[in-house]
Design an enzyme around this catalytic site. Sequence first.
Site, short mmCIF file in Angstrom:
data_model
loop_
_atom_site.label_atom_id
_atom_site.label_comp_id
_atom_site.label_asym_id
_atom_site.label_seq_id
_atom_site.Cartn_x
_atom_site.Cartn_y
_atom_site.Cartn_z
CG HIS A 32 -2.00 -0.98 1.21
ND1 HIS A 32 -1.82 -2.26 1.66
CD2 HIS A 32 -3.28 -0.90 0.78
CE1 HIS A 32 -2.96 -2.92 1.50
NE2 HIS A 32 -3.86 -2.13 0.97
CG ASP A 55 -3.92 -5.79 -4.13
OD1 ASP A 55 -5.04 -5.29 -3.92
OD2 ASP A 55 -3.17 -6.16 -3.21
#
Length: 343
Positions: free
Chosen positions: A204, A275
């Site tokens: 992230h 993702d």
Amino acid sequence: MLTDAAHILSQMTTEEKVAQIFVIAPEQLLPTTAAQTEASAALSKAAAQYPVAGFILFAPNIQTPEQTRAFTKALSSLTPIPALLAVDEEGGRVARLARNGQFFLPKFKSMEAVGNTGDRENARGAGQLIGSYLASFGFTVDFAPDVDVNTNPENIVIGDRSFGSDPRLVADMAGAFLSGLHSTGVKGCIKHFPGHGDTKGDTHADYVAVTKSWSELTECELIPFTQNLSSADCVMVAHVTCAAVDADAPASLSKTLITEKLRGELGYTGVILTDALNMGAIEKNYGSGEASVRAFEAGNDMLLMPKDFYAAYDAVLHAVKSGRISGERLNESVLRILTLKGY
């Protein structure tokens, strides 16, 4: 004779096909970052022009049971080909609905706790319970189960989201969870290929490396994937960089890992998706447009949440029209997506 999916594909324009490879949050179609909770006229107009494959909802999009049912119903009808309605509902700390106090849904401590029981029926029951309430609120795809093997105690991303540190236990539990989901009509997604369990960093934020060789991965991290490929509706690819396999790109942008390994060596024929492409490991290093083109070139069928959807769409459309991406390659992915949708 054309199958339904092939017939639909033959009627689609290039622009519609390119839109069909994206799964985004509803607000990404609008000039705002504010989470959307209803299908406004502006959202309806944008979705008609850019008929994406699906929408993913997060906690801010989900307020009350009544609002959520109305929103998913409206979203599914905004595009000519009904959109997939996706959510991250793993059970435990990643549960967009169960963690909302307005829903009064049963909660799981964690999937690790389910794994610790060693009983596949508990995992199947978890999948069935989660699938049942997701279906009742209009969701068609759960981005779960997490099949990462939690082998690194310093892992800050996966941890108790994993069923455990034994790859065969994780494989068995994940398969049972999928079976439970499927019994409710909800599709499941195994993630994060080729394994995010033996990492310390967080994709992230930025670049994260996996140091194991492909051979080492096959002895641990890949076991839950290979055991469940035949029953998984889709596979989500992580942004980790497998330095010993392809040091030049994260897995989600790696043709070596996706086309050669997952498709070729492991023989997976279903939908592959990235993702979220707005994560730091991608957005900081590539930007929305180039990342999306590279992800598609690498072998992904669906592109999840590029930070700037319009830049990503334009870049992929240009790549198709310029010949960088072939029409045949685009058709392959759209056909898989239509098949996932039940055509």
